[in-house]
Design a protein around this motif. Structure first.
Motif, PDB file in Angstrom:
ATOM      1  N   CYS A  35       7.285  94.145 -12.668  1.00 28.24           N
ATOM      2  CA  CYS A  35       5.608  94.340 -13.817  1.00 28.24           C
ATOM      3  C   CYS A  35       4.310  94.908 -13.032  1.00 28.24           C
ATOM      4  CB  CYS A  35       5.581  93.039 -13.805  1.00 28.24           C
ATOM      5  SG  CYS A  35       6.298  92.060 -14.854  1.00 28.24           S
ATOM      6  N   CYS A  36       4.949  95.313 -11.244  1.00 30.26           N
ATOM      7  CA  CYS A  36       3.237  96.047 -11.105  1.00 30.26           C
ATOM      8  C   CYS A  36       3.408  97.217 -10.888  1.00 30.26           C
ATOM      9  CB  CYS A  36       2.852  95.772  -9.972  1.00 30.26           C
ATOM     10  SG  CYS A  36       2.447  94.051  -9.536  1.00 30.26           S
ATOM     11  N   PHE A  37       5.427  97.791 -11.097  1.00 30.82           N
ATOM     12  CA  PHE A  37       5.414  99.109 -10.829  1.00 30.82           C
ATOM     13  C   PHE A  37       4.832  99.578 -12.816  1.00 30.82           C
ATOM     14  CE2 PHE A  37       9.039 101.707 -12.789  1.00 30.82           C
ATOM     15  CZ  PHE A  37       8.689 102.795 -11.724  1.00 30.82           C
ATOM     16  N   PHE A  38       5.325  98.754 -13.846  1.00 30.13           N
ATOM     17  CA  PHE A  38       5.209  99.416 -14.837  1.00 30.13           C
ATOM     18  C   PHE A  38       3.802  99.419 -15.368  1.00 30.13           C
ATOM     19  CE2 PHE A  38       3.847  97.821 -18.854  1.00 30.13           C
ATOM     20  CZ  PHE A  38       4.854  98.124 -20.064  1.00 30.13           C
ATOM     21  N   ARG A  39       2.946  98.281 -15.045  1.00 30.83           N
ATOM     22  CA  ARG A  39       1.572  99.249 -15.412  1.00 30.83           C
ATOM     23  C   ARG A  39       1.050 100.223 -14.420  1.00 30.83           C
ATOM     24  NH1 ARG A  39      -1.534  97.192 -19.033  1.00 30.83           N
ATOM     25  NH2 ARG A  39      -3.516  96.662 -17.873  1.00 30.83           N
ATOM     26  N   ASP A  40       1.758 100.004 -13.386  1.00 29.73           N
ATOM     27  CA  ASP A  40       1.447 101.558 -12.357  1.00 29.73           C
ATOM     28  C   ASP A  40       1.857 103.165 -12.845  1.00 29.73           C
ATOM     29  OD1 ASP A  40       0.309 102.548 -10.145  1.00 29.73           O
ATOM     30  OD2 ASP A  40       2.426 103.751 -10.235  1.00 29.73           O
ATOM     31  N   ARG A  41       2.706 102.689 -13.481  1.00 27.08           N
ATOM     32  CA  ARG A  41       2.995 103.776 -14.382  1.00 27.08           C
ATOM     33  C   ARG A  41       2.466 104.552 -15.504  1.00 27.08           C
ATOM     34  NH1 ARG A  41       4.407 105.073  -9.333  1.00 27.08           N
ATOM     35  NH2 ARG A  41       6.565 106.071  -9.238  1.00 27.08           N
ATOM     36  N   TRP A  42       1.951 103.565 -16.579  1.00 27.16           N
ATOM     37  CA  TRP A  42       1.966 103.845 -17.951  1.00 27.16           C
ATOM     38  C   TRP A  42       0.105 103.564 -17.591  1.00 27.16           C
ATOM     39  CZ3 TRP A  42       4.370 105.017 -22.058  1.00 27.16           C
ATOM     40  CH2 TRP A  42       6.228 105.102 -21.941  1.00 27.16           C
ATOM     41  N   LEU A  43      -0.668 102.328 -17.028  1.00 25.38           N
ATOM     42  CA  LEU A  43      -1.998 102.666 -16.759  1.00 25.38           C
ATOM     43  C   LEU A  43      -1.941 104.467 -15.866  1.00 25.38           C
ATOM     44  CD1 LEU A  43      -3.324  99.650 -15.423  1.00 25.38           C
ATOM     45  CD2 LEU A  43      -3.298 100.612 -17.524  1.00 25.38           C
ATOM     46  N   GLY A  44      -0.805 105.097 -15.906  1.00 25.78           N
ATOM     47  CA  GLY A  44      -1.728 106.584 -15.118  1.00 25.78           C
ATOM     48  C   GLY A  44      -1.427 107.294 -15.751  1.00 25.78           C
ATOM     49  N   LEU A  45      -0.606 107.109 -16.966  1.00 25.51           N
ATOM     50  CA  LEU A  45      -0.511 108.055 -18.104  1.00 25.51           C
ATOM     51  C   LEU A  45      -1.557 107.514 -19.256  1.00 25.51           C
ATOM     52  CD1 LEU A  45       0.305 109.811 -19.876  1.00 25.51           C
ATOM     53  CD2 LEU A  45       1.254 107.781 -20.782  1.00 25.51           C
ATOM     54  N   THR A  46      -1.738 106.744 -19.143  1.00 23.86           N
ATOM     55  CA  THR A  46      -2.874 106.515 -20.707  1.00 23.86           C
ATOM     56  C   THR A  46      -4.309 106.102 -19.514  1.00 23.86           C
ATOM     57  OG1 THR A  46      -2.983 103.576 -20.427  1.00 23.86           O
ATOM     58  CG2 THR A  46      -1.441 104.791 -21.618  1.00 23.86           C
ATOM     59  N   LEU A  47      -4.878 106.771 -18.353  1.00 23.21           N
ATOM     60  CA  LEU A  47      -5.906 106.258 -18.107  1.00 23.21           C
ATOM     61  C   LEU A  47      -5.950 108.154 -16.862  1.00 23.21           C
ATOM     62  CD1 LEU A  47      -6.602 103.129 -16.319  1.00 23.21           C
ATOM     63  CD2 LEU A  47      -7.413 103.850 -18.569  1.00 23.21           C
ATOM     64  N   GLY A  48      -5.345 108.664 -17.433  1.00 24.13           N
ATOM     65  CA  GLY A  48      -5.330 109.557 -16.615  1.00 24.13           C
ATOM     66  C   GLY A  48      -5.259 109.816 -15.068  1.00 24.13           C
ATOM     67  N   ARG A  49      -4.591 108.777 -14.101  1.00 23.92           N
ATOM     68  CA  ARG A  49      -4.950 108.872 -13.107  1.00 23.92           C
ATOM     69  C   ARG A  49      -3.992 108.665 -12.101  1.00 23.92           C
ATOM     70  NH1 ARG A  49      -9.521 104.025 -13.819  1.00 23.92           N
ATOM     71  NH2 ARG A  49     -10.988 105.234 -14.623  1.00 23.92           N
ATOM     72  N   PRO A  50      -3.251 108.931 -10.351  1.00 27.25           N
ATOM     73  CA  PRO A  50      -2.789 109.380  -9.879  1.00 27.25           C
ATOM     74  C   PRO A  50      -1.401 107.942  -9.481  1.00 27.25           C
ATOM     75  CG  PRO A  50      -4.109 109.236  -8.550  1.00 27.25           C
ATOM     76  CD  PRO A  50      -4.766 109.302  -9.855  1.00 27.25           C
ATOM     77  N   LEU A  51      -0.855 108.480  -9.120  1.00 33.27           N
ATOM     78  CA  LEU A  51       0.024 106.637  -9.257  1.00 33.27           C
ATOM     79  C   LEU A  51      -0.068 106.051  -8.349  1.00 33.27           C
ATOM     80  CD1 LEU A  51       3.880 108.090 -11.047  1.00 33.27           C
ATOM     81  CD2 LEU A  51       2.309 107.280 -12.264  1.00 33.27           C
TER      82      LEU A  51
END
Length: 404
Positions: free
Chosen positions: A81-97
């Motif tokens: 679940c943390c991994f999922f949030r990390d990947r999609w927040l990385g995209l939608t916030l334009g931030r590093p993984l």
């Protein structure tokens, strides 16, 4: 909020509970504390995972009988679940993984990981508190995790700051993996409303990922034979356009089946890659072609109008895209969609007037003073519009949006 109290009262000593509270608070948007945002809380949850060692498989060296199967299932579920949030927040916030899977050997999640904790519940308890189609929804969740691994590869290849330039073979290999992603059958009959919505929602994630992958290659070219460069780039642009059109088809199904009321906080950002693709296409072709492409964008804007009843960030996106549309179509009316929140204004919290911090994360904007079109320039809006109109990248838009 219950989760915030659990985290901040200082009495909770169970690290797993603190991890769960952090993960849940990643969906909460603070009106006061700038740091209390999805990025902060998801980072806290990931840190708890790594401190507890949940990024490592407890059965790698030797099976530990003191760790129950239920614990293993819970830990695996929390990590992914943390991994999922990390990947999609990385995209939608334009931030590093934050998560590097080379540091993890946790097995991929199973459908049973989602069902383990409900095995002991009575039929009455299940009927009162959980959807009857949990096995199907659990399978959708596993599909999203698998897809998120591919999204991470897309972000590393196309958007990592110090990335090596990929070759044609690298791009083709990643594309094959993306096209092999498991997806729900959109034409399966007999689904409940919840299953229909989440089936379509998985597809929304997939189309957003495809656009994220294809878009840069419409302007760039990897290492390799450049003899067919223009044809190759043209095909990549067509594929991005097709994914954007597929997004519109999904939205049409959600509207026709009256399922938008089930949308979650991740839904509005999933529309942005398609909206940016439609917007850029409005710059090309004759008047009829431009109008058709504008109509596709307006469909997404109408859906955003509905979503903003629950999620303020949807009105922020509408305001940004209305401003961008007016750059291409100067006579485009900002009041074309009727709503209590003007699409050409962005709200600023606590009646303090516009500040750079108040737009640091668009999802944090709440009702208050309004920021009009003329204020975009003062807050770096020119940079935001330039990123939005960039033919190559959806990622630059997210970065610019969060730097305002």
């Amino acid at each position: 909020m219950f989760e915030q109290c659990m985290y901040e009262n200082g009495n909770e000593r169970n690290k797993i509970v603190l991890l769960q509270a952090s993960l849940m608070m990643g969906f909460w948007h603070s009106e006061i504390d700038e740091h209390a945002q999805p990025w902060y809380w998801t980072g806290s949850a990931i840190s708890h995972c790594q401190i507890l060692g949940l990024h490592r498989d407890p059965g790698t060296s030797a099976y530990n009988p003191h760790i129950t199967d239920r614990q293993r299932s819970l830990w695996r579920r929390l990590w992914w679940c943390c991994f999922f949030r990390d990947r999609w927040l990385g995209l939608t916030l334009g931030r590093p993984l934050r998560i590097n899977l080379n540091d993890s050997d946790v097995p991929m999640p199973l459908t049973g990981d989602m069902l383990f904790d409900i095995d002991g519940l009575s039929e009455v308890g299940l009927a009162n508190h959980l959807p009857s189609e949990m096995p199907r929804l659990s399978e959708y969740w596993v599909m999203l995790i698998e897809m998120s691994r591919q999204l991470g590869d897309v972000l590393v290849m196309n958007y990592q700051a110090a990335r090596p330039k990929g070759t044609l073979d690298d791009v083709a290999m990643l594309e094959r993996r993306l096209l092999q992603c498991r997806l729900p059958d959109l034409y399966e009959g007999g689904l409940t409303r919840i299953s229909k919505f989440y089936s379509n929602h998985v597809h929304l994630h997939y189309q957003a990922m495809l656009i994220t992958f294809y878009r840069p290659w419409g302007m760039e070219f990897p290492e390799g034979d450049a003899g067919a460069k223009e044809d190759w780039q043209h095909r990549m642009r067509l594929k991005a356009d097709h994914a954007a059109a597929q997004t519109n088809e999904i939205l049409d199904r959600l509207v026709q089946d009256e399922l938008l009321g089930l949308a979650g906080p991740m839904t509005p950002p999933l529309l942005v890659p398609a909206m940016q693709t439609h917007l850029l296409q409005c710059k090309f072709g004759d008047s009829l072609a431009k109008r058709i492409r504008l109509n596709k964008l307006e469909v997404c804007m109408l859906v955003m109008e509905e979503l903003q009843k629950t999620y303020t960030v949807a009105s922020v996106y509408r305001g940004i895209f209305t401003k961008a549309i007016q750059q291409i179509f100067p006579d485009y009316p900002g009041h074309v969609m009727h709503t209590s929140c003007s699409p050409t204004s962005i709200t600023i919290p606590r009646n303090e007037g516009p500040t750079r911090n108040s737009l640091n994360n668009p999802e944090s904007l709440i009702a208050g003073d309004q920021l009009g079109d003329s204020d975009f320039g003062d807050l770096g809006g020119d940079d935001l519009m330039a990123a939005l109109m960039d033919n190559a990248s959806v990622f630059d838009f997210w970065q610019a949006c969060n730097q305002l």
